[in-house]
Motif scaffolding. Sequence first.
Motif, mmCIF file in Angstrom:
data_model
loop_
_atom_site.group_PDB
_atom_site.id
_atom_site.type_symbol
_atom_site.label_atom_id
_atom_site.label_comp_id
_atom_site.label_asym_id
_atom_site.label_seq_id
_atom_site.Cartn_x
_atom_site.Cartn_y
_atom_site.Cartn_z
ATOM 1 N N ILE A 1 0.834 -1.201 0.000
ATOM 2 C CA ILE A 1 0.000 0.000 0.000
ATOM 3 C C ILE A 1 0.870 1.253 0.000
ATOM 4 O O ILE A 1 0.619 2.206 -0.746
ATOM 5 C CB ILE A 1 -0.946 0.000 1.222
ATOM 6 C CG1 ILE A 1 -1.975 -1.125 1.081
ATOM 7 C CG2 ILE A 1 -1.649 1.347 1.359
ATOM 8 C CD1 ILE A 1 -2.795 -1.356 2.324
ATOM 9 N N TYR A 2 1.914 1.240 0.837
ATOM 10 C CA TYR A 2 2.819 2.389 0.878
ATOM 11 C C TYR A 2 3.518 2.581 -0.467
ATOM 12 O O TYR A 2 3.625 3.707 -0.972
ATOM 13 C CB TYR A 2 3.868 2.195 1.981
ATOM 14 C CG TYR A 2 4.893 3.307 2.016
ATOM 15 C CD1 TYR A 2 4.632 4.477 2.720
ATOM 16 C CD2 TYR A 2 6.103 3.201 1.328
ATOM 17 C CE1 TYR A 2 5.561 5.520 2.739
ATOM 18 C CE2 TYR A 2 7.031 4.237 1.328
ATOM 19 C CZ TYR A 2 6.756 5.387 2.049
ATOM 20 O OH TYR A 2 7.671 6.417 2.048
ATOM 21 N N ASP A 3 3.982 1.494 -1.052
ATOM 22 C CA ASP A 3 4.691 1.569 -2.334
ATOM 23 C C ASP A 3 3.785 2.122 -3.435
ATOM 24 O O ASP A 3 4.211 2.953 -4.243
ATOM 25 C CB ASP A 3 5.212 0.188 -2.731
ATOM 26 C CG ASP A 3 6.314 -0.310 -1.804
ATOM 27 O OD1 ASP A 3 6.834 0.515 -1.027
ATOM 28 O OD2 ASP A 3 6.632 -1.515 -1.850
ATOM 29 N N VAL A 4 2.537 1.645 -3.462
ATOM 30 C CA VAL A 4 1.586 2.130 -4.466
ATOM 31 C C VAL A 4 1.370 3.631 -4.325
ATOM 32 O O VAL A 4 1.420 4.394 -5.293
ATOM 33 C CB VAL A 4 0.230 1.393 -4.324
ATOM 34 C CG1 VAL A 4 -0.844 2.085 -5.153
ATOM 35 C CG2 VAL A 4 0.374 -0.052 -4.762
ATOM 36 N N ALA A 5 1.143 4.070 -3.086
ATOM 37 C CA ALA A 5 0.903 5.495 -2.844
ATOM 38 C C ALA A 5 2.130 6.326 -3.209
ATOM 39 O O ALA A 5 2.006 7.401 -3.816
ATOM 40 C CB ALA A 5 0.536 5.708 -1.379
ATOM 41 N N ALA A 6 3.315 5.834 -2.858
ATOM 42 C CA ALA A 6 4.553 6.580 -3.112
ATOM 43 C C ALA A 6 4.824 6.730 -4.602
ATOM 44 O O ALA A 6 5.251 7.793 -5.059
ATOM 45 C CB ALA A 6 5.725 5.877 -2.436
ATOM 46 N N VAL A 7 4.567 5.683 -5.370
ATOM 47 C CA VAL A 7 4.846 5.718 -6.809
ATOM 48 C C VAL A 7 3.775 6.494 -7.570
ATOM 49 O O VAL A 7 4.078 7.397 -8.346
ATOM 50 C CB VAL A 7 4.971 4.291 -7.379
ATOM 51 C CG1 VAL A 7 5.106 4.334 -8.898
ATOM 52 C CG2 VAL A 7 6.174 3.580 -6.758
ATOM 53 N N PHE A 8 2.505 6.181 -7.321
ATOM 54 C CA PHE A 8 1.444 6.794 -8.110
ATOM 55 C C PHE A 8 1.180 8.249 -7.757
ATOM 56 O O PHE A 8 0.636 9.000 -8.569
ATOM 57 C CB PHE A 8 0.170 5.970 -8.011
ATOM 58 C CG PHE A 8 0.125 4.863 -9.014
ATOM 59 C CD1 PHE A 8 -0.469 5.029 -10.244
ATOM 60 C CD2 PHE A 8 0.738 3.656 -8.728
ATOM 61 C CE1 PHE A 8 -0.477 4.010 -11.182
ATOM 62 C CE2 PHE A 8 0.734 2.628 -9.655
ATOM 63 C CZ PHE A 8 0.123 2.811 -10.892
ATOM 64 N N SER A 9 1.544 8.679 -6.572
ATOM 65 C CA SER A 9 1.387 10.092 -6.240
ATOM 66 C C SER A 9 2.330 10.953 -7.072
ATOM 67 O O SER A 9 2.118 12.160 -7.227
ATOM 68 C CB SER A 9 1.679 10.316 -4.741
ATOM 69 O OG SER A 9 3.024 9.967 -4.441
ATOM 70 N N VAL A 10 3.360 10.322 -7.641
ATOM 71 C CA VAL A 10 4.343 11.045 -8.456
ATOM 72 C C VAL A 10 4.059 10.898 -9.950
ATOM 73 O O VAL A 10 4.083 11.877 -10.696
ATOM 74 C CB VAL A 10 5.778 10.554 -8.152
ATOM 75 C CG1 VAL A 10 6.778 11.206 -9.097
ATOM 76 C CG2 VAL A 10 6.141 10.855 -6.707
ATOM 77 N N ILE A 11 3.782 9.679 -10.404
ATOM 78 C CA ILE A 11 3.666 9.461 -11.860
ATOM 79 C C ILE A 11 2.276 9.706 -12.409
ATOM 80 O O ILE A 11 2.073 9.668 -13.619
ATOM 81 C CB ILE A 11 4.116 8.035 -12.244
ATOM 82 C CG1 ILE A 11 3.134 6.991 -11.712
ATOM 83 C CG2 ILE A 11 5.523 7.754 -11.768
ATOM 84 C CD1 ILE A 11 3.411 5.597 -12.214
ATOM 85 N N GLN A 12 1.281 9.954 -11.541
ATOM 86 C CA GLN A 12 -0.052 10.215 -12.047
ATOM 87 C C GLN A 12 -0.556 11.554 -11.536
ATOM 88 O O GLN A 12 -0.620 11.799 -10.330
ATOM 89 C CB GLN A 12 -1.041 9.119 -11.642
ATOM 90 C CG GLN A 12 -2.387 9.275 -12.327
ATOM 91 C CD GLN A 12 -3.290 8.092 -12.065
ATOM 92 O OE1 GLN A 12 -3.086 7.357 -11.116
ATOM 93 N NE2 GLN A 12 -4.291 7.894 -12.902
ATOM 94 N N GLY A 13 -0.901 12.422 -12.477
ATOM 95 C CA GLY A 13 -1.417 13.731 -12.131
ATOM 96 C C GLY A 13 -2.753 13.969 -12.780
ATOM 97 O O GLY A 13 -3.414 13.038 -13.240
ATOM 98 N N GLU A 14 -3.186 15.213 -12.841
ATOM 99 C CA GLU A 14 -4.497 15.542 -13.397
ATOM 100 C C GLU A 14 -4.612 15.185 -14.881
ATOM 101 O O GLU A 14 -5.695 14.911 -15.381
ATOM 102 C CB GLU A 14 -4.787 17.030 -13.197
ATOM 103 C CG GLU A 14 -4.930 17.412 -11.722
ATOM 104 C CD GLU A 14 -5.274 18.875 -11.557
ATOM 105 O OE1 GLU A 14 -5.368 19.572 -12.589
ATOM 106 O OE2 GLU A 14 -5.448 19.319 -10.421
#
Length: 272
Positions: free
Chosen positions: A215-228
């Motif tokens: 869960i932490y890894d998913v949040a850490a990666v996708f908060s950076v590579i996915q935007g609006e």
Amino acid sequence: MEKTKTRALTESAILVALSVILSFIKLADLPYGGSVTLASMLPIVIISYRHGVSWGLGSGLVYAAVEQLTGLSTLSWVTTWQSVLAVVLLDYIIAFAVSGLGGAFRNIIKNQAVALTAGSVLVCVLRYICHVITGATVWAGISIPTADALAYSLIYNATYMLPEMLIMAIIAFYLGSAIDFRTDEPVRMKRAESAKSKGGVGTLVSGLFIAAALIYDVAAVFSVIQGESGFDITQISEVDWISVVAVTAAAVIGAIIVSVAAKRTSDNKKNA
């Protein structure tokens, strides 16, 4: 017979309500759909295991309808009636109704804990397939890039369905080791049967360590590579990989320590 139907109906109503409540307990919520919940589909799996797949599918449809009602805002992103129909059916109705197939292994696998775990994995895989299909078709160009849409859909949906499946399987195994769902009224498992799943608690804790890291890894990666504007894979170098590796390594080490400790405790009890 009437009493049995009444009990099944009452239990189903309670467990469907529990599934809805658990669906609001989100351990991780991705920006473009999908979340990791506290095993929200497991109560439907239990209905299916206790009362049969037909009861499970009926309860799953009710749960799916409620999920659709709470997710109506999702339909504002699609325009054509074909897209709306695809989202309603594949992202909600079918995706959550399949949880009613969770009891399919009751008469195939004798060990209750294993049967419930296998059923949980099955429904998560089926739900994942539904989301992948809509991701590669309906949501292509909206929340994920049109180019290589299938590849992106496979990866994106796995980031929340994998932790969801892991958490659900762990809790299913633990409950299946502790409570006998095959009786008219669920009771604590007899010691002789429970001993067959002696490592249940250790497995549960170890799995939760791994799930938390995922869960932490998913949040850490996708908060950076996915935007609006959608995915931007070029930003992956901006991810704090040190923390991702550190958290993952700590979780793996913790899981190993707990597993070893649980095994030693079990062996000591056998030798006592």
